[in-house]
Write an enzyme that holds these catalytic residues in place. Structure first.
Site, PDB file in Angstrom:
ATOM      1  N   LYS A  13     -12.545   0.478  27.640  1.00 24.76           N
ATOM      2  CA  LYS A  13     -12.228  -0.111  26.161  1.00 24.76           C
ATOM      3  C   LYS A  13     -10.757  -0.341  26.075  1.00 24.76           C
ATOM      4  O   LYS A  13     -10.336  -1.690  25.912  1.00 24.76           O
ATOM      5  CB  LYS A  13     -12.352   1.128  24.927  1.00 24.76           C
ATOM      6  CG  LYS A  13     -13.804   1.615  24.945  1.00 24.76           C
ATOM      7  CD  LYS A  13     -14.038   2.454  23.671  1.00 24.76           C
ATOM      8  CE  LYS A  13     -13.349   3.566  23.778  1.00 24.76           C
ATOM      9  NZ  LYS A  13     -13.742   4.597  25.008  1.00 24.76           N
ATOM     10  N   ARG A  88     -15.664   6.779  15.424  1.00 22.03           N
ATOM     11  CA  ARG A  88     -16.221   7.633  16.651  1.00 22.03           C
ATOM     12  C   ARG A  88     -17.108   8.598  15.675  1.00 22.03           C
ATOM     13  O   ARG A  88     -17.684   9.600  16.542  1.00 22.03           O
ATOM     14  CB  ARG A  88     -15.112   8.611  17.290  1.00 22.03           C
ATOM     15  CG  ARG A  88     -14.757   8.157  18.790  1.00 22.03           C
ATOM     16  CD  ARG A  88     -13.487   8.905  18.981  1.00 22.03           C
ATOM     17  NE  ARG A  88     -13.584   9.072  20.305  1.00 22.03           N
ATOM     18  CZ  ARG A  88     -12.379   8.615  21.047  1.00 22.03           C
ATOM     19  NH1 ARG A  88     -11.731   7.686  20.420  1.00 22.03           N
ATOM     20  NH2 ARG A  88     -12.305   8.752  22.218  1.00 22.03           N
ATOM     21  N   ARG A 127      -7.480   7.984  36.212  1.00 19.15           N
ATOM     22  CA  ARG A 127      -6.802   7.150  35.294  1.00 19.15           C
ATOM     23  C   ARG A 127      -5.301   7.593  35.470  1.00 19.15           C
ATOM     24  O   ARG A 127      -4.821   8.492  35.395  1.00 19.15           O
ATOM     25  CB  ARG A 127      -7.056   7.300  33.758  1.00 19.15           C
ATOM     26  CG  ARG A 127      -6.261   6.721  32.824  1.00 19.15           C
ATOM     27  CD  ARG A 127      -7.041   6.236  31.656  1.00 19.15           C
ATOM     28  NE  ARG A 127      -7.733   7.347  31.060  1.00 19.15           N
ATOM     29  CZ  ARG A 127      -8.766   7.246  29.739  1.00 19.15           C
ATOM     30  NH1 ARG A 127      -8.834   6.200  29.566  1.00 19.15           N
ATOM     31  NH2 ARG A 127      -9.455   8.389  29.489  1.00 19.15           N
ATOM     32  N   ARG A 160      -3.105  11.586  31.899  1.00 13.58           N
ATOM     33  CA  ARG A 160      -3.224  12.407  30.630  1.00 13.58           C
ATOM     34  C   ARG A 160      -3.764  13.611  30.728  1.00 13.58           C
ATOM     35  O   ARG A 160      -4.572  14.092  31.494  1.00 13.58           O
ATOM     36  CB  ARG A 160      -4.307  11.464  29.840  1.00 13.58           C
ATOM     37  CG  ARG A 160      -3.840  10.262  28.893  1.00 13.58           C
ATOM     38  CD  ARG A 160      -4.922   9.422  28.540  1.00 13.58           C
ATOM     39  NE  ARG A 160      -5.749  10.145  27.564  1.00 13.58           N
ATOM     40  CZ  ARG A 160      -6.708   9.353  27.178  1.00 13.58           C
ATOM     41  NH1 ARG A 160      -6.885   7.932  27.017  1.00 13.58           N
ATOM     42  NH2 ARG A 160      -7.732   9.927  26.428  1.00 13.58           N
ATOM     43  N   ARG A 171     -15.307  16.083  26.279  1.00 15.52           N
ATOM     44  CA  ARG A 171     -15.208  14.708  25.701  1.00 15.52           C
ATOM     45  C   ARG A 171     -16.629  14.071  25.831  1.00 15.52           C
ATOM     46  O   ARG A 171     -16.954  13.166  24.542  1.00 15.52           O
ATOM     47  CB  ARG A 171     -14.271  13.968  26.281  1.00 15.52           C
ATOM     48  CG  ARG A 171     -12.648  14.582  25.937  1.00 15.52           C
ATOM     49  CD  ARG A 171     -11.719  14.058  26.915  1.00 15.52           C
ATOM     50  NE  ARG A 171     -11.373  12.385  26.644  1.00 15.52           N
ATOM     51  CZ  ARG A 171     -10.795  11.954  27.665  1.00 15.52           C
ATOM     52  NH1 ARG A 171     -10.442  12.330  28.587  1.00 15.52           N
ATOM     53  NH2 ARG A 171     -10.759  10.593  27.361  1.00 15.52           N
TER      54      ARG A 171
HETATM   55  P1  ADP Z   1     -11.087   3.881  27.714  1.00 17.41           P
HETATM   56  O1  ADP Z   1     -10.011   3.188  26.930  1.00 17.41           O
HETATM   57  O2  ADP Z   1     -12.588   3.351  27.221  1.00 17.41           O
HETATM   58  O3  ADP Z   1     -11.215   5.307  27.790  1.00 17.41           O
HETATM   59  P2  ADP Z   1      -9.623   2.726  30.140  1.00 17.41           P
HETATM   60  O4  ADP Z   1      -9.536   1.468  29.900  1.00 17.41           O
HETATM   61  O5  ADP Z   1      -8.457   3.366  29.859  1.00 17.41           O
HETATM   62  O6  ADP Z   1     -11.166   3.490  29.101  1.00 17.41           O
HETATM   63  O7  ADP Z   1     -10.445   2.849  31.559  1.00 17.41           O
HETATM   64  C1  ADP Z   1     -10.541   4.098  32.223  1.00 17.41           C
HETATM   65  C2  ADP Z   1     -10.233   4.160  33.555  1.00 17.41           C
HETATM   66  O8  ADP Z   1     -11.210   3.147  34.343  1.00 17.41           O
HETATM   67  C3  ADP Z   1      -8.894   3.633  33.800  1.00 17.41           C
HETATM   68  O9  ADP Z   1      -8.206   4.381  34.930  1.00 17.41           O
HETATM   69  C4  ADP Z   1      -9.302   2.199  34.286  1.00 17.41           C
HETATM   70  O10 ADP Z   1      -8.410   1.547  35.015  1.00 17.41           O
HETATM   71  C5  ADP Z   1     -10.607   2.248  34.891  1.00 17.41           C
HETATM   72  N1  ADP Z   1     -11.383   1.157  34.739  1.00 17.41           N
HETATM   73  C6  ADP Z   1     -11.555   0.297  33.427  1.00 17.41           C
HETATM   74  N2  ADP Z   1     -12.616  -0.594  33.650  1.00 17.41           N
HETATM   75  C7  ADP Z   1     -12.891  -0.316  34.901  1.00 17.41           C
HETATM   76  C8  ADP Z   1     -14.088  -0.883  35.644  1.00 17.41           C
HETATM   77  N3  ADP Z   1     -14.818  -2.180  35.128  1.00 17.41           N
HETATM   78  N4  ADP Z   1     -14.538  -0.646  36.841  1.00 17.41           N
HETATM   79  C9  ADP Z   1     -13.706   0.483  37.405  1.00 17.41           C
HETATM   80  N5  ADP Z   1     -12.663   1.269  36.580  1.00 17.41           N
HETATM   81  C10 ADP Z   1     -12.394   0.764  35.559  1.00 17.41           C
HETATM   82  P1  AMP Z   2      -9.167   8.203  23.522  1.00 20.13           P
HETATM   83  O1  AMP Z   2      -7.402   7.545  23.905  1.00 20.13           O
HETATM   84  O2  AMP Z   2      -9.633   7.085  22.579  1.00 20.13           O
HETATM   85  O3  AMP Z   2      -9.829   8.489  24.632  1.00 20.13           O
HETATM   86  O4  AMP Z   2      -8.737   9.464  22.518  1.00 20.13           O
HETATM   87  C1  AMP Z   2      -8.241  10.520  22.962  1.00 20.13           C
HETATM   88  C2  AMP Z   2      -8.316  11.653  21.940  1.00 20.13           C
HETATM   89  O5  AMP Z   2      -7.920  11.473  20.642  1.00 20.13           O
HETATM   90  C3  AMP Z   2      -9.862  12.085  21.623  1.00 20.13           C
HETATM   91  O6  AMP Z   2     -10.455  12.873  22.481  1.00 20.13           O
HETATM   92  C4  AMP Z   2      -9.884  12.478  20.251  1.00 20.13           C
HETATM   93  O7  AMP Z   2      -9.102  14.019  20.358  1.00 20.13           O
HETATM   94  C5  AMP Z   2      -8.503  11.718  19.483  1.00 20.13           C
HETATM   95  N1  AMP Z   2      -9.230  10.578  19.085  1.00 20.13           N
HETATM   96  C6  AMP Z   2      -9.043   9.400  19.289  1.00 20.13           C
HETATM   97  N2  AMP Z   2      -9.616   8.706  18.305  1.00 20.13           N
HETATM   98  C7  AMP Z   2     -10.490   9.329  17.446  1.00 20.13           C
HETATM   99  C8  AMP Z   2     -11.013   9.069  16.395  1.00 20.13           C
HETATM  100  N3  AMP Z   2     -11.724   7.839  16.005  1.00 20.13           N
HETATM  101  N4  AMP Z   2     -11.678  10.108  15.808  1.00 20.13           N
HETATM  102  C9  AMP Z   2     -11.240  11.623  16.087  1.00 20.13           C
HETATM  103  N5  AMP Z   2     -10.422  11.684  17.224  1.00 20.13           N
HETATM  104  C10 AMP Z   2      -9.951  10.911  18.022  1.00 20.13           C
END
Ligand code: ADP
Ligand code: AMP
Length: 214
Positions: A13, A88, A127, A160, A171
């Site tokens: 995302k 969420r 990541r 992270r 998660r």
């Molecule tokens: P989210 O915001 O949904 O938690 P991220 O955009 O941070 O996910 O992506 C999670 C990890 O996966 C990051 O390290 C990113 O570089 C990697 N990633 C994102 N899209 C892809 C893809 N299409 N294929 C492989 N790795 C990806």
């Molecule tokens: P994310 O960066 O989206 O993976 O979110 C990291 C963490 O932030 C999650 O595991 C939750 O603990 C908190 N968080 C983010 N967005 C929300 C949401 N919409 N509702 C509740 N907790 C959230």
């Protein structure tokens, strides 16, 4: 552009939102980023969110809805927005409908990036994020040119705390239980669209563009 990017943790995302923001100049509203900033600055909000985040649980709905309501009322959201990681829960989705109605806005679509859970742990554990500019890398799928250093700004990369294998499992369980029902919610109101998130980042992006046009 008023869209939601949905999908499990690690689906891509944030990666796709960054590309969309660069292309369309809309506001990127990531509740995860907002909470991480609050934790870093040890604000009252940060102190409340910290424990939930570390355990891989959701921050309580009232807190989360409150920060999104404030954020959506800010000026930069007038040029459009991408919500990333919110809503969420069904309660958050219902609150969002109310907030948008009050602002006289409507969502264009809720776009789900679909990735099977087996791939998500590897993505999250690999990541890395730039401390300075927030750019996202992956040690396997998108490594920086120089290990530990951001290609874009030279900042230091970090992992992270909640991207450990154990917390990621929590998660994903929380996602299945509390967030997955949103797929049915957005199917029911006709806003739901889905892209296959197992593809390359570039292919996912072009499918998102096609879905937004379609
Ligand atoms: P989210 O915001 O949904 O938690 P991220 O955009 O941070 O996910 O992506 C999670 C990890 O996966 C990051 O390290 C990113 O570089 C990697 N990633 C994102 N899209 C892809 C893809 N299409 N294929 C492989 N790795 C990806
Ligand atoms: P994310 O960066 O989206 O993976 O979110 C990291 C963490 O932030 C999650 O595991 C939750 O603990 C908190 N968080 C983010 N967005 C929300 C949401 N919409 N509702 C509740 N907790 C959230």
């Amino acid at each position: 552009m008023h869209i939601l990017l949905m999908g499990p943790p690690g689906a891509g995302k944030g990666t796709q939102a960054a590309k969309l923001v660069e292309e369309f100049g809309v506001a990127h509203i990531s509740t995860g980023d907002m909470f991480r900033a609050a934790v870093k600055n040890q604000t009252e909000l940060g102190k409340r969110a910290q424990e939930c985040m570390a355990a891989g649980k959701l921050v309580p709905d009232d807190v989360t809805i409150g920060i999104v309501k404030e954020r959506l009322a800010q000026d930069d959201c007038k040029k459009g927005f991408i919500l990333d990681g919110f809503p969420r829960t069904v309660e958050q989705a219902e609150a969002l409908e109310k907030i948008l109605k009050e602002l006289d806005l409507a969502l264009d679509c809720a776009l789900n990036i679909d990735v099977p859970s087996a791939e998500l742990v590897e993505r999250a554990v690999g990541r890395r994020i730039c401390k300075k500019c927030g750019a996202t890398y992956n040690i396997k799928f998108k490594p920086p040119v120089k290990e530990g250093i951001c290609d874009a700004c030279g900042g230091e990369l970090y992992q992270r705390a909640d991207d450990s294998e154990a917390t990621m499992k929590n998660r994903l369980a929380v996602y299945d239980e509390q967030t997955k029902p949103l797929i049915a919610f957005y199917k029911q109101n006709g806003l739901y669209k889905e892209v296959d998130g197992r593809q390359s980042m570039e292919a996912v992006y072009s499918d998102i563009i096609a879905a937004l046009r379609g």
